[in-house]
Write an enzyme that holds these catalytic residues in place. Structure first.
Site, PDB file in Angstrom:
ATOM      1  N   HIS A 306       0.848  -1.188   0.000  1.00 37.23           N
ATOM      2  CA  HIS A 306       0.000   0.000   0.000  1.00 37.23           C
ATOM      3  C   HIS A 306       0.879   1.231   0.000  1.00 37.23           C
ATOM      4  CE1 HIS A 306      -3.172   2.808   1.100  1.00 37.23           C
ATOM      5  NE2 HIS A 306      -4.005   1.890   0.675  1.00 37.23           N
ATOM      6  N   ASP A 363      -7.937  -5.755   0.225  1.00 37.98           N
ATOM      7  CA  ASP A 363      -8.374  -6.603  -0.879  1.00 37.98           C
ATOM      8  C   ASP A 363      -7.914  -8.048  -0.737  1.00 37.98           C
ATOM      9  OD1 ASP A 363      -9.671  -4.527  -2.272  1.00 37.98           O
ATOM     10  OD2 ASP A 363      -7.725  -3.750  -2.865  1.00 37.98           O
TER      11      ASP A 363
HETATM   12  N1  CMC Z   1       4.142  -7.717  -4.856  1.00 36.71           N
HETATM   13  C1  CMC Z   1       5.501  -7.710  -5.036  1.00 36.71           C
HETATM   14  N2  CMC Z   1       6.255  -6.606  -4.909  1.00 36.71           N
HETATM   15  C2  CMC Z   1       5.630  -5.457  -4.606  1.00 36.71           C
HETATM   16  C3  CMC Z   1       4.230  -5.391  -4.398  1.00 36.71           C
HETATM   17  C4  CMC Z   1       3.491  -6.579  -4.526  1.00 36.71           C
HETATM   18  N3  CMC Z   1       2.160  -6.566  -4.345  1.00 36.71           N
HETATM   19  N4  CMC Z   1       3.864  -4.125  -4.105  1.00 36.71           N
HETATM   20  C5  CMC Z   1       5.008  -3.404  -4.132  1.00 36.71           C
HETATM   21  N5  CMC Z   1       6.052  -4.209  -4.427  1.00 36.71           N
HETATM   22  C6  CMC Z   1       7.481  -3.801  -4.498  1.00 36.71           C
HETATM   23  C7  CMC Z   1       7.769  -3.050  -5.789  1.00 36.71           C
HETATM   24  O1  CMC Z   1       8.177  -3.931  -6.812  1.00 36.71           O
HETATM   25  C8  CMC Z   1       8.877  -2.124  -5.333  1.00 36.71           C
HETATM   26  O2  CMC Z   1      10.067  -2.868  -5.244  1.00 36.71           O
HETATM   27  P1  CMC Z   1      11.503  -2.150  -5.583  1.00 36.71           P
HETATM   28  O3  CMC Z   1      11.660  -1.103  -4.521  1.00 36.71           O
HETATM   29  O4  CMC Z   1      12.507  -3.244  -5.524  1.00 36.71           O
HETATM   30  O5  CMC Z   1      11.334  -1.546  -6.959  1.00 36.71           O
HETATM   31  C9  CMC Z   1       8.465  -1.751  -3.903  1.00 36.71           C
HETATM   32  O6  CMC Z   1       7.696  -2.865  -3.426  1.00 36.71           O
HETATM   33  C10 CMC Z   1       7.643  -0.478  -3.793  1.00 36.71           C
HETATM   34  O7  CMC Z   1       6.539  -0.601  -4.685  1.00 36.71           O
HETATM   35  P2  CMC Z   1       5.808   0.616  -5.396  1.00 36.71           P
HETATM   36  O8  CMC Z   1       5.049   0.107  -6.577  1.00 36.71           O
HETATM   37  O9  CMC Z   1       6.804   1.715  -5.641  1.00 36.71           O
HETATM   38  O10 CMC Z   1       4.817   1.099  -4.261  1.00 36.71           O
HETATM   39  P3  CMC Z   1       3.580   2.018  -4.450  1.00 36.71           P
HETATM   40  O11 CMC Z   1       3.352   2.680  -3.148  1.00 36.71           O
HETATM   41  O12 CMC Z   1       3.742   2.898  -5.639  1.00 36.71           O
HETATM   42  O13 CMC Z   1       2.391   0.990  -4.811  1.00 36.71           O
HETATM   43  C11 CMC Z   1       0.590  -0.507  -4.638  1.00 36.71           C
HETATM   44  C12 CMC Z   1       1.414   0.577  -3.935  1.00 36.71           C
HETATM   45  C13 CMC Z   1      -0.663  -0.809  -3.814  1.00 36.71           C
HETATM   46  C14 CMC Z   1       0.115   0.003  -6.013  1.00 36.71           C
HETATM   47  C15 CMC Z   1       1.463  -1.768  -4.821  1.00 36.71           C
HETATM   48  O14 CMC Z   1       1.888  -2.234  -3.558  1.00 36.71           O
HETATM   49  C16 CMC Z   1       0.734  -2.881  -5.587  1.00 36.71           C
HETATM   50  O15 CMC Z   1       0.755  -2.895  -6.818  1.00 36.71           O
HETATM   51  N6  CMC Z   1       0.070  -3.834  -4.846  1.00 36.71           N
HETATM   52  C17 CMC Z   1      -0.726  -4.866  -5.479  1.00 36.71           C
HETATM   53  C18 CMC Z   1      -2.071  -4.322  -5.876  1.00 36.71           C
HETATM   54  C19 CMC Z   1      -2.987  -4.111  -4.678  1.00 36.71           C
HETATM   55  O16 CMC Z   1      -3.116  -4.961  -3.813  1.00 36.71           O
HETATM   56  N7  CMC Z   1      -3.687  -2.956  -4.667  1.00 36.71           N
HETATM   57  C20 CMC Z   1      -4.668  -2.630  -3.639  1.00 36.71           C
HETATM   58  C21 CMC Z   1      -4.269  -1.476  -2.765  1.00 36.71           C
HETATM   59  S1  CMC Z   1      -5.326  -1.351  -1.315  1.00 36.71           S
HETATM   60  C22 CMC Z   1      -6.908  -0.978  -1.920  1.00 36.71           C
HETATM   61  C23 CMC Z   1      -7.012   0.397  -2.408  1.00 36.71           C
HETATM   62  O17 CMC Z   1      -6.864   1.352  -1.617  1.00 36.71           O
HETATM   63  O18 CMC Z   1      -7.276   0.592  -3.604  1.00 36.71           O
END
Ligand code: CMC
Length: 423
Positions: A306, A363
């Site tokens: 998140h 989720d």
């Molecule tokens: N699985 C594997 N690696 C992950 C994941 C994951 N679900 N989420 C983040 N990472 C890694 C990402 O690859 C990155 O690694 P590195 O630093 O080596 O490049 C690091 O963690 C930071 O990730 P980010 O994408 O920069 O983080 P963000 O804050 O931009 O993204 C997120 C947050 C929710 C989009 C992301 O964690 C994600 O895609 N999660 C899966 C989708 C999900 O469950 N979404 C629902 C969110 S809660 C409901 C809502 O509010 O909508």
């Protein structure tokens, strides 16, 4: 006055900016006039370090894993209140007394019927069209039915509109579902409470008895409540951006619906179940964890991570408890839970996830409960929409009342060609 000093080392320009205290959480630096005073903009990819507005609806402490609606912890609301009380709280700022509740709840029931003309819209869609596409079109169409009557400057009229869209969203979502399933459309039953009525509209047929248990109603009601608001997430920010242009409030809600659809946001609930089904068995979990950790592989563990929570999502904690309580009463799919539990167990102890603070989010758990309620996974994100509508509308109301609100118009760092002549 606390200030923050910015110095432009290239131009030598230096300026002080006021630090504004928040009632909870980090203060903000008010950078109004930054470009004219220092000669530069801020660059904040994904807006993760930027407060785009002032708000008094929801507070999140991502490090602690805390979520408050109008100051009340989400766990306490989930234990003591129902979704409609929480809608009133989010819209009005205070919980309703019994008279206010009765009036509000009754009004939501009465407003659950959309204009009859809306029904014909559904015929135009293919049966297998994604419910989010159909729902967003239906809400967009609704703005055509309620356009000339809305004076957005009138607070009571705006609140009336809020109750109307909250009340109609489950009906439009149920029409969407029934169209998707090839069932005849069915009207709301005004004798039923909001959440029971939604389950009724999903399940009822023109003949025969519709079975809905109190346990099921309470479970779905909690799911709606946990989704009600979540401060400036992607869809709410979209709603505010569209709202800032003076567009019809339903048009702003439609934009929110479309933003929510993405799998990084609300679409994750559908993707979690799809992913658990794809993994298929506990012995395959290790392989998918390996893929999630591989930077060369685009695979991500859905329902993990998140932008704000760097600890357990408090909504996920409530849902995990609910899921475990419901295991025996409403027949949760134990094969999928076994896979989910194994993923959680590995991820919470694996260096990759620990180092990046990747915890299960809301989720990760909602899908297994919705599935046990007999709801198809393509409907999971529309269910998120039903719960979140009140939050979007509350943000529009807050924005409308904010005398300092401006049209959203961010800038960019231009990295294209410099000026050149056409040959
Ligand atoms: N699985 C594997 N690696 C992950 C994941 C994951 N679900 N989420 C983040 N990472 C890694 C990402 O690859 C990155 O690694 P590195 O630093 O080596 O490049 C690091 O963690 C930071 O990730 P980010 O994408 O920069 O983080 P963000 O804050 O931009 O993204 C997120 C947050 C929710 C989009 C992301 O964690 C994600 O895609 N999660 C899966 C989708 C999900 O469950 N979404 C629902 C969110 S809660 C409901 C809502 O509010 O909508």
């Amino acid at each position: 006055m606390a200030t923050f000093t910015i110095m432009n080392n290239m131009s030598g320009q230096k300026s002080e900016f006021e630090i504004l205290e928040s009632t909870l959480g980090a203060p903000v630096v008010d950078i109004s006039g930054l470009r004219s005073r220092v000669g530069a903009y801020t660059y904040d990819n994904g807006l993760g370090e930027t407060a785009t507005c002032q708000s008094s609806i929801t507070f999140i402490d991502g490090a602690k894993g805390e979520l408050l609606y109008r100051g009340y912890p989400i766990e306490e609301l989930a234990n003591k209140k129902n979704y409609i009380e929480v809608c009133y709280l989010i819209l009005h700022g205070e919980l309703p007394d019994s008279k206010e509740y009765n009036r509000f709840e009754r009004d939501i029931r009465v407003k659950s019927y959309p204009h009859e003309g809306i029904k014909y819209l559904f015929r135009a869609f293919p049966d297998n069209g994604h419910p989010m596409a159909i729902l967003s079109s239906a809400v967009s169409a609704l703005s055509a039915f309620h356009h000339q009557h809305l004076n957005v400057k009138d607070d009571e009229e705006f609140m009336e509109m809020a109750r109307r869209i909250i009340a109609k969203m489950p009906t439009l979502a149920a029409f969407t579902y029934r169209h998707f399933m090839g069932y005849p459309l069915i009207y709301p039953d005004m004798e039923r409470y909001f959440t029971e009525n939604f389950l009724y509209m999903l399940r009822a047929f023109p003949t025969g008895k519709t079975e809905i248990s109190d346990v099921e109603v309470r479970a779905l009601d909690k799911i709606f409540m946990l989704h009600a608001d979540h401060e400036q997430n992607a869809s709410t920010t979209t709603v505010r951006a569209v709202g800032s242009t003076g567009a019809h409030p339903y048009a702003a809600v439609v934009a929110g619906i479309n933003a929510l659809w993405g799998r990084a946001h609300g679409g994750a609930n559908e993707s979690v179940i799809a992913q658990l089904e794809m993994i298929g068995s506990v012995d395959k979990v290790d392989e998918f964890i390996r893929r999630a950790k591989n930077p060369e592989d685009s695979f991500r563990l859905m329902g993990f991570g998140h932008r704000v929570y760097k600890n357990f999502d408090p909504r996920a904690k409530v849902l995990k408890k609910l899921r475990d309580e419901l295991r025996d009463t409403i027949g949760i799919n134990s094969r999928l839970i076994e896979i989910a539990d194994r993923i959680e167990q590995i991820a919470l102890n694996d260096e990759y996830f620990v180092k990046r603070n990747l915890y299960p989010n809301i989720d990760f758990y909602s899908g297994t409960i919705l599935e046990a309620l007999g709801i198809r996974k393509k409907m999971f994100t529309p269910i998120f929409v039903i719960g979140r509508t009140v939050g979007w509308i509350a943000h529009l109301i807050e924005q409308k009342k904010d005398s300092k609100q401006k049209i959203y118009r961010p800038r960019q760092r231009y990295i294209g060609k410099t000026r050149r002549s056409v040959p």
